[in-house]
Enzyme design. Structure first.
Site, mmCIF file in Angstrom:
data_model
loop_
_atom_site.group_PDB
_atom_site.id
_atom_site.type_symbol
_atom_site.label_atom_id
_atom_site.label_comp_id
_atom_site.label_asym_id
_atom_site.label_seq_id
_atom_site.Cartn_x
_atom_site.Cartn_y
_atom_site.Cartn_z
ATOM 1 N N HIS A 542 78.800 28.585 80.820
ATOM 2 C CA HIS A 542 78.483 29.893 80.150
ATOM 3 C C HIS A 542 77.077 30.106 80.346
ATOM 4 O O HIS A 542 76.547 30.785 79.619
ATOM 5 C CB HIS A 542 78.939 30.072 78.929
ATOM 6 N N GLN A 588 84.216 35.565 80.727
ATOM 7 C CA GLN A 588 84.786 36.386 81.620
ATOM 8 C C GLN A 588 85.263 37.972 80.944
ATOM 9 O O GLN A 588 85.255 38.830 81.596
ATOM 10 C CB GLN A 588 85.875 35.786 82.299
#
Length: 605
Positions: A542, A588
């Protein structure tokens, strides 16, 4: 038919259906012609953000997408399609220096030695394929907290980043399918969620697994036993507190991965004149003075230019977007001067402020079955295969399961150094500090293992991305900066302690066999836990903030609140690199939202 090397699934009729529905072939009209051409918008990168913004802009303008990879279903096969395989077969996520080389779908990036993490060199997988990292992730669709988006408002000076104002953009991309409770067949694993925060008109399929892992249900119950109660709104309503069954980007009708390629690209190819340049690399942003005019592209040795009448949009990711800016003359003056790159815009924040959340795990041998133990057993695997082929159900249809978020308990907070307590106190009062993921695996001897990890939600350590030359072919210099701020390690120590409290509950004890496997009985003191963390902490893929959004004049700010690059006209950056800090949740969902938001801003003019 798509077949993975060595896969135990040979010719799945379910995948045949998926291939028929999503024909993995660009027509001659959809493939960009190699050679100079002009479009309204040229987008660099066909990943999660790039394909989303391309699909939206292509409805009103001429758009070209340049992507270094091709179709992951062809290049990587079932590993990237079958949900269970996102946990077991995507070998490129190996973070070690000895990672398997898959240059057809992974950029094969490695970091400099992490000086505060036992000098480990980390392989950092990033999707080089249509769909980008949405082709490699575990498909969790988890928005961040309202508190995090409010913090974003303050950093960029724009109220449109309040959670309530972002909801229309979140809703726009999603088509929600309610959980199939019959297929899940688990009364203690019924997802709770707020239907009002989802949408039903977007290309992106979001739902819940068609099967529930028995080991994970026990671990979820154990987390609830120490106070991580079920969040009745789920993970899309802006409240990251307690636990919940994870919604996923899975096409539940087929039980296959839903990515930006299977959603937004397929939508755009069917409804617009979008042009795609696959297996092509942008080597430089072309400028007239301080205005972007296009990009230089290389395809199989042929070099040409794609010009943009309106804008160039960089969606190359947290590591490559700052690299492309710098080799084009946009970035820290000192770095560009050293490499002899003519300066276009002195933006010291390009490549700086890298935030990379890290995680540490614990595990026990358990007496329960799991998806992995079922499909690795010659007796039980045939039924699982039949379920997947005929019903789009069973273990093969299931990926991520249960996540919990919480702030540290007062007991654990009191064990932290005062400096770390002060850093946490400066965060919003309703911002989670740790997330906990329940998982299950099978050892080579067939033994089942239950696992739980703790991940920091707010990264205090700061890394950087720089360049070694003016060539895009030379990989960027990546320093993740792990534990450059000791607060991150302190918080993970507290995370291990919290997980051990979970393992000590009656539900967890009911399924555990023997002593703790990881970290193990010899890791007991804070010092021992710190050593274990420095040697074993891993990324959760991430990374963010290397082209941070911010206010004009802020040292770290690279783009404004509409993703426009400061000091350069007709140029935007649109990917997770523009998020100004590490936000709780999973990227996402926020990336899809951001692409929708910026596309709307562009269309408004």
């Amino acid at each position: 038919m798509l077949v993975l090397r060595g896969t135990i699934i040979a010719l799945l009729s379910a995948l045949a259906s998926a291939e028929h529905r999503h024909a993995k072939k660009l027509t001659s009209e959809q493939i960009g012609t190699i050679g100079d051409a002009t479009f309204d918008y040229v987008i660099v990168g066909g990943g999660t953000a790039g394909l989303t913004i391309a699909a939206r802009l292509a409805s009103v303008a001429s758009v070209a997408v340049v992507e270094a990879g091709g179709y992951y279903e062809i290049d990587y096969g079932n590993a990237s399609v079958v949900p269970l395989y996102s946990l077991t077969k995507i070998d490129v996520i190996d973070p070690s220096e000895n990672f398997p080389h898959r240059p057809e779908i992974d950029w094969e990036l490695t970091t400099v030695p992490q000086v505060n993490a036992n000098k480990r060199v980390i392989h950092y997988a990033q999707g080089k394929t249509l769909g980008g990292s949405s082709a490699l992730n575990t498909m969790s669709y988890v928005r961040s907290s309202a508190a995090a988006y409010q913090r974003w408002v303050g950093m960029v000076g724009d109220d449109s980043y309040k959670f309530d104002n972002l909801l229309p953009h979140f809703r726009k991309s999603v088509h929600l399918t309610p959980p199939n409770l019959e297929k899940r067949n688990a009364a203690n694993a019924t997802p709770q969620y707020d239907t009002s925060v989802y949408g039903n008109g977007g290309p992106l399929e979001v739902s819940w697994n068609n099967w529930v892992d028995p080991t994970i249900t026990w671990l979820a119950t154990a987390m609830q036993a120490i106070g991580m109660s079920i969040n009745p709104k789920g993970w899309s309503a802006g409240d990251l507190n307690g636990g919940s069954w994870v919604p996923s980007t899975i096409d539940t009708a087929l039980a296959t991965r839903e990515s930006a390629e299977t959603s937004f690209l397929e939508y755009a190819l069917a409804n617009t004149s979008l042009q795609v340049y696959p297996h092509s690399t942008v080597t430089k942003i072309l400028l007239n003075g301080t205005s972007a005019r296009g990009v230089k592209v290389e395809t199989n040795g042929t070099v040409y230019e794609l010009s943009a009448r309106k804008e160039v949009i960089i969606s190359a990711g947290t590591f490559h977007s700052p690299q492309l800016l710098m080799i084009s003359g946009i970035g820290p003056k000192a770095t560009l001067d050293e490499l002899g790159i003519p300066l276009v815009a002195d933006l010291p924040g390009v490549g700086q402020n890298l935030r990379d959340p890290i995680s540490i795990g614990t595990s026990h041998i358990v007496n329960t079955i799991s998806g992995q133990s079922i499909v690795s057993n010659q007796v039980t695997e045939p039924k699982a295969l039949r379920q997947y082929k005929e019903e789009a159900a069973g273990p093969y249809s299931s990926a991520a399961g249960w996540i919990a978020y919480e702030r540290l308990t007062s007991e654990l907070r009191s064990t932290l150094p005062q400096s770390t307590q002060e850093k946490l106190a400066a965060l919003p009062v309703d911002s989670p500090e740790l997330s906990f993921i329940a998982g299950a695996s099978v050892l080579p001897n067939g033994t089942s293992q239950g696992a739980m990890s703790a991940t920091i939600c707010n990264t205090f350590s700061v890394g950087s991305v720089s360049i070694r030359s003016a060539k895009i072919s030379d990989p960027p210099i990546i320093d993740l900066g792990w534990f450059s701020d000791p607060a991150d390690a302190d918080i993970l120590v507290a995370g291990i302690k919290r997980l051990r409290q979970v393992w000590a509950t009656e539900p967890a004890q009911n399924i555990t066999l023997g002593a703790e496997v990881r970290p193990g009985a010899d890791v007991g003191t804070d010092a021992e836990m710190l050593d274990y963390i420095r040697a074993n902490a891993q990324q959760i893929w991430h990374p963010s903030s290397t082209c941070s959004m911010g206010k004009k004049g802020d040292r770290n700010a690279v783009v404004d609140s509409e993703a426009r690059v400061f000091g350069v006209e007709k140029l935007r950056v649109m990917d997770f690199s523009i998020v100004p800090f590490s936000i709780p949740g999973h990227p996402q969902a926020t990336v899809y939202m951001l692409a929708e938001k910026i596309a709307d801003a562009i269309k408004r003019g």
